[in-house]
Design a protein around this motif. Sequence first.
Motif, mmCIF file in Angstrom:
data_model
loop_
_atom_site.group_PDB
_atom_site.id
_atom_site.type_symbol
_atom_site.label_atom_id
_atom_site.label_comp_id
_atom_site.label_asym_id
_atom_site.label_seq_id
_atom_site.Cartn_x
_atom_site.Cartn_y
_atom_site.Cartn_z
ATOM 1 N N UNK A 82 -1.293 47.177 -23.603
ATOM 2 C CA UNK A 82 -2.225 46.068 -23.384
ATOM 3 C C UNK A 82 -1.465 44.774 -23.087
ATOM 4 N N UNK A 83 -0.393 44.561 -23.820
ATOM 5 C CA UNK A 83 0.433 43.374 -23.575
ATOM 6 C C UNK A 83 1.027 43.425 -22.174
ATOM 7 N N UNK A 84 1.476 44.604 -21.763
ATOM 8 C CA UNK A 84 2.026 44.756 -20.419
ATOM 9 C C UNK A 84 0.987 44.426 -19.354
ATOM 10 N N UNK A 85 -0.253 44.839 -19.607
ATOM 11 C CA UNK A 85 -1.322 44.503 -18.671
ATOM 12 C C UNK A 85 -1.497 42.999 -18.537
ATOM 13 N N UNK A 86 -1.449 42.293 -19.663
ATOM 14 C CA UNK A 86 -1.554 40.838 -19.623
ATOM 15 C C UNK A 86 -0.385 40.192 -18.918
ATOM 16 N N UNK A 87 0.828 40.752 -19.138
ATOM 17 C CA UNK A 87 2.024 40.210 -18.492
ATOM 18 C C UNK A 87 1.948 40.383 -16.977
ATOM 19 N N UNK A 88 1.500 41.548 -16.527
ATOM 20 C CA UNK A 88 1.368 41.788 -15.090
ATOM 21 C C UNK A 88 0.351 40.840 -14.469
ATOM 22 N N UNK A 89 -0.698 40.542 -15.231
ATOM 23 C CA UNK A 89 -1.710 39.597 -14.740
ATOM 24 C C UNK A 89 -1.113 38.208 -14.523
ATOM 25 N N UNK A 90 -0.111 37.853 -15.346
ATOM 26 C CA UNK A 90 0.533 36.545 -15.186
ATOM 27 C C UNK A 90 1.254 36.420 -13.848
ATOM 28 N N UNK A 93 -0.711 34.861 -10.189
ATOM 29 C CA UNK A 93 -0.769 33.493 -9.666
ATOM 30 C C UNK A 93 0.230 32.623 -10.411
ATOM 31 N N UNK A 94 1.532 32.782 -10.131
ATOM 32 C CA UNK A 94 2.554 32.040 -10.886
ATOM 33 C C UNK A 94 2.448 30.528 -10.731
ATOM 34 N N UNK A 95 2.036 30.064 -9.552
ATOM 35 C CA UNK A 95 1.950 28.619 -9.333
ATOM 36 C C UNK A 95 0.916 27.980 -10.250
ATOM 37 N N UNK A 96 -0.250 28.610 -10.365
ATOM 38 C CA UNK A 96 -1.312 28.074 -11.222
ATOM 39 C C UNK A 96 -0.876 28.057 -12.682
#
Length: 227
Positions: A82-90, A93-96
């Motif tokens: 689950x944490x990996x899923x959140x990390x991939x979501x980051x 949009x790195x600029x935002x």
Amino acid sequence: MNLTLFSSLDWLALAVFVASWLAYTLFADHSRWSDKSLTNRINVYRERWMMEMVTRDLRMIDTTILGNLMTGIAFFASTAMLILGGIIALLGNPTLVTQSIKHLPYAVDSSPVVWEFKVLLLALIFVYAFFKFAWAFRLTNYCNIMVGSAPVKEADPIKLEQHAKRATKLSCRAGHHFNRGLRAFFFGSAALAWMFHPLALMLASLVVVIVLYRREFSSTALLVLQD
């Protein structure tokens, strides 16, 4: 990747982080002080458990305990995913995200490339944790099989002892890998501080080492388990 985008403070913080993790692992698992750790003390009780297991008529209690252990390991493995899923979501949009973080107090302004590197470091840590938990789960499953295949208590005592020792080794290896996975969670939390400031990463790395040391070598749990 342009390495010049990283400041000298970033490189120093990363070096402190890696050195802290490696140094604590060497100290806790491979030094002469490792025999005094909480993990080593629990391994003594694992051996006692397996020696008791081979002398029981019914071993349902042992399989129940192992089932509960597997449930705990599975929880941490799924949490890592689950944490990996959140990390991939980051990474979407790195600029935002970097624009949002730089408005926080004391946060440094990082380029998208540096931000992505920090996020990938977090991903690598939790991938490592997942593999450790997955292997611990599998070893605990094998230990369950060892309990099921244990000879009857009336069998040759030497045979019973040999079986108990094999089961103990599997159980200890499962505990070892589970412990490594938990350690990755701790240092992953420290790596998160790098998103804000390199000094925060260095401070968090040292705090994690202190917390791990206190839990493993000077906790109340360790005193309770000592004979």
